[in-house]
Design an enzyme around this catalytic site. Structure first.
Site: not given
Ligand code: OSB
Ligand code: MG
Length: 372
Positions: A139, A165, A167, A192, A217, A242, A266, A294
């Protein structure tokens, strides 16, 4: 499932680890990981749990402080009265407490680790999974400029991550995705939005269909399920929920409404491994794909997420990346490492298979308290 006689002690820690690079999402820029850990001891066995809350309520309403309050003042007092109990029994007793799924997951996780260690089996065996190598996924946060993003993606591809992924947020979306897709025409790519859009942005969200994304996402509001259904019916790109899915009931609502084709499960957000397993089973029966997300976990939470993915039905690569991507130094003895084929091995051993290193815990701890 097996039983625990009674709990002897519970200790709570807050640990602060620096992040290797700041992690920017549509809702915050994170430079530190400040995390609540729980250690539960029974009959000379111990188990660790990691809470996926942050110090702030920007991803969801729970925070380290609300979790600490719920754990100390409600969950552990219930636990302390129980004798000869199963983890399922504990979850039932927790039902009268509304919400606070992250706090509940922390206790559940520690109990499962403890129970697996007591039985001297790995956690995946306790939850009914099958040992296999786990797919990786990365991510990537919002970057200052496109070249930094492209370089980061290239590095991830060189490491053989199975999917990428990125952001996105308003005004850092279409142009960026166009450039990424042009540069990497063949990668498995998804985005995301962490709730940055509304249906008024439908014209933007429709443009996502050009980029052959695996999914978008959580495009809309953090607790919305209904408007996502209106969106999914108007775009080709699969919607993945999510934030909006906090429990099995939310997953059912989303499936009934057609709000998404995919759910990011999660375990730390939905009340733990056993609830995650139920949601997973439900998804499999209703044609929704699932993957394990995660929350920038340390090695403890990361180990739970790995074990979770041994269950059938985690068919898509998750947000399961190497420890070194987030931390120079973790608090556990076995960091997550990618194999040359991009897969990740389940750590060997009993329980979650990783152990907290006392001297690291000491170095990074900013608070600790015995709560039982
Ligand atoms: O939206 O998935 C999410 C991290 C912190 C809070 C929300 C998210 C995330 C990530 C990172 O996208 C996921 C990871 O690598 O642990
Ligand atoms: Mg997310």
């Amino acid at each position: 499932m097996k039983k625990i006689k009674q709990i002897d002690s519970v200790e709570m820690f807050i640990v602060r680890l620096p992040l290797v690079t700041p992690f920017e999402t549509s809702f915050s820029v994170q430079t530190l990981k400040e995390v609540l850990l729980l250690k539960i001891i029974s009959n000379e066995a111990w188990g660790w749990g990691e809470c996926v809350t942050s110090p702030d309520p920007y991803y969801c309403y729970e925070t380290n402080k609300t979790a600490s309050h719920i754990i100390q003042d409600f969950l552990v007092p219930i636990l302390s009265t129980m004798k000869n109990f199963s983890v399922e029994g504990v979850l039932e007793s927790f039902e009268k407490i509304r919400g606070h799924w992250m706090a509940k997951a922390t206790v559940e996780n520690a109990l499962l680790d403890l129970m697996a260690r007591q039985c001297q089996i790995p956690l995946f065996e306790l939850i009914g999974g099958e040992k296999k190598k786990i797919m990786s996924g990365i991510s990537i946060g919002i970057k200052e400029d496109i070249n930094t993003l492209l370089k980061t993606i290239q590095t991830a591809c060189d490491k053989r991550y199975h999917r990428i992924k990125i952001k996105i947020k308003k005004n850092k979306d279409i142009k960026i995705l166009k450039k990424v897709r042009r540069t990497f025409p063949n990668i498995k790519l998804m985005a995301d939005a962490n709730s940055d859009y509304t249906l008024e942005d439908l014209h933007i969200l429709k443009k996502l269909d050009e980029f052959d994304l695996m999914m978008i996402e959580q495009p809309l509001n953090y607790d919305d399920i209904y408007f996502h259904s209106l969106l999914q019916h108007q775009i080709q790109t699969p919607v993945c929920l999510d934030e909006s899915v906090k429990n099995l009931n939310d997953a059912k609502t989303a499936a009934e409404l057609g709000s998404c084709k995919i759910i990011n499960i999660k375990q730390g957000r939905v009340g733990g491994m056993l609830n995650a397993k139920k949601i997973q089973a439900y998804c499999r029966n209703s044609g929704i794909e699932a993957w394990s997300g995660g929350m920038l976990e340390t090695g403890i939470g990361r180990a739970f997420n790995l074990h979770l993915q041994t269950l059938p039905g985690f068919v898509l690569p998750g947000d399961t990346s190497e420890t070194s991507r987030y931390f120079d130094e973790d608090i556990v003895n076995r960091p997550v490492i990618l194999q040359p084929d991009g897969f990740i091995e389940i750590p060997d051993g009993t329980g979650i298979g990783v152990d907290v290193l006392p001297e690291r815990l000491e170095r990074y701890k900013i608070f600790s308290k015995r709560i039982l």
